[in-house]
Scaffold this active site. Sequence first.
Site, short mmCIF file in Angstrom:
data_model
loop_
_atom_site.label_atom_id
_atom_site.label_comp_id
_atom_site.label_asym_id
_atom_site.label_seq_id
_atom_site.Cartn_x
_atom_site.Cartn_y
_atom_site.Cartn_z
N LYS A 129 -3.28 -12.43 -4.49
CA LYS A 129 -2.39 -13.36 -3.77
C LYS A 129 -3.20 -14.32 -2.89
O LYS A 129 -3.01 -15.54 -2.94
CB LYS A 129 -1.38 -12.58 -2.89
CG LYS A 129 -0.56 -11.56 -3.65
CD LYS A 129 0.42 -10.83 -2.76
CE LYS A 129 -0.22 -9.95 -1.70
NZ LYS A 129 -0.92 -8.76 -2.21
N ARG A 162 8.04 -8.46 2.57
CA ARG A 162 7.61 -7.18 2.00
C ARG A 162 8.73 -6.15 2.03
O ARG A 162 8.53 -5.03 1.57
CB ARG A 162 6.43 -6.64 2.82
CG ARG A 162 5.08 -6.87 2.21
CD ARG A 162 4.06 -6.37 3.20
NE ARG A 162 2.84 -5.95 2.61
CZ ARG A 162 1.75 -6.69 2.53
NH1 ARG A 162 1.76 -7.94 2.96
NH2 ARG A 162 0.65 -6.20 2.01
N ARG A 205 -14.27 -5.95 -2.33
CA ARG A 205 -13.97 -7.24 -1.70
C ARG A 205 -14.80 -7.50 -0.44
O ARG A 205 -15.03 -6.62 0.38
CB ARG A 205 -12.49 -7.30 -1.32
CG ARG A 205 -12.14 -8.53 -0.47
CD ARG A 205 -10.68 -8.77 -0.35
NE ARG A 205 -9.92 -7.64 0.12
CZ ARG A 205 -8.61 -7.60 0.15
NH1 ARG A 205 -7.91 -8.62 -0.28
NH2 ARG A 205 -7.99 -6.53 0.60
N ARG A 257 -12.73 -5.35 5.07
CA ARG A 257 -11.57 -4.92 5.85
C ARG A 257 -11.52 -3.41 6.04
O ARG A 257 -11.87 -2.66 5.13
CB ARG A 257 -10.28 -5.41 5.16
CG ARG A 257 -9.96 -6.85 5.49
CD ARG A 257 -8.89 -7.45 4.63
NE ARG A 257 -7.76 -6.60 4.34
CZ ARG A 257 -6.71 -7.00 3.61
NH1 ARG A 257 -6.67 -8.23 3.15
NH2 ARG A 257 -5.71 -6.18 3.37
N ARG A 300 -1.13 2.00 0.89
CA ARG A 300 -0.67 0.61 0.71
C ARG A 300 0.12 0.48 -0.59
O ARG A 300 1.14 -0.21 -0.64
CB ARG A 300 -1.88 -0.34 0.71
CG ARG A 300 -2.50 -0.47 2.09
CD ARG A 300 -3.91 -1.03 2.03
NE ARG A 300 -4.00 -2.40 1.58
CZ ARG A 300 -5.14 -3.02 1.29
NH1 ARG A 300 -6.29 -2.38 1.41
NH2 ARG A 300 -5.14 -4.27 0.90
#
Length: 215
Positions: A14, A88, A127, A161, A172
């Site tokens: 996203k 969400r 990431r 993160r 998550r």
Amino acid sequence: MTNIILLGPPGAGKGTQARRLVEARGMVQLSTGDMLREAKTSGTEMGNRVAEVMARGELVTDEIVIGLIAEKLDTVEAAGFIFDGFPRTLAQADALQDLLAAKGQDLAHVIEMQVDDAALVARITGRATCASCGEVYHDVTKPIPADGHCTSCGGTEFTRRADDTEEALKTRLMAYYKQTSPLIGYYHAKGLLRGVDGLAEIDAVAADIAAILES
Ligand code: AP5
């Protein structure tokens, strides 16, 4: 005015695609994750509570995120908003509809980025993000350049993160399937849902999204 939602689980791409749309079309990205990470650094009691919830991979309360989006919609002018990571929950989706209606606006498309859970662990744990401009990298698919400089801004600091661990990803994903995936049916019923293959290469996904926006 073209307002869109990018909908998909953690690591679906996203943020990567939202940045492309900002560059290509001058749209404005509204990422509740980024806004919450900013609030986290404020050192306030609220900021500390948000940080704990996010590190566990759970959702922050509807009240907080709806407030953040309402404030942006009140203060930012744009040729189109990209809602990234918002809504969400069904309550957030209803609130967004009301907030846009109050401005005489609506949603053009809800783009569901379809991916396979198995691919997400590798995406999330690999990431890294440029600390200066937010450009997103990946250890395997989009490595930080060998000279250590961000391709977008030349920055030399990169962050990972706190919630990008296999453990937090499980929570998550659970939150996504339980609280967020009902939005797929919600927007399908409204005739707004479009799907793209989020497992395709980044450029191919961008082309699919562009085709939807031009349709
Ligand atoms: P948020 O920041 O929104 O995170 P997320 O939804 O978990 O999504 P990510 O940012 O992890 O993934 P992404 O889909 O943007 O993927 P990316 O493009 O980076 O939310 C974080 C937390 O904040 C939540 O857990 C919650 O606590 C809280 N929160 C936020 N919004 C909330 C809300 N509305 N309500 C309540 N709580 C909220 O890509 C991932 C990696 O894959 C990158 O390394 C990238 O390079 C790579 N990649 C991307 N696309 C491709 C591709 N096509 N092929 C190969 N690699 C790719």
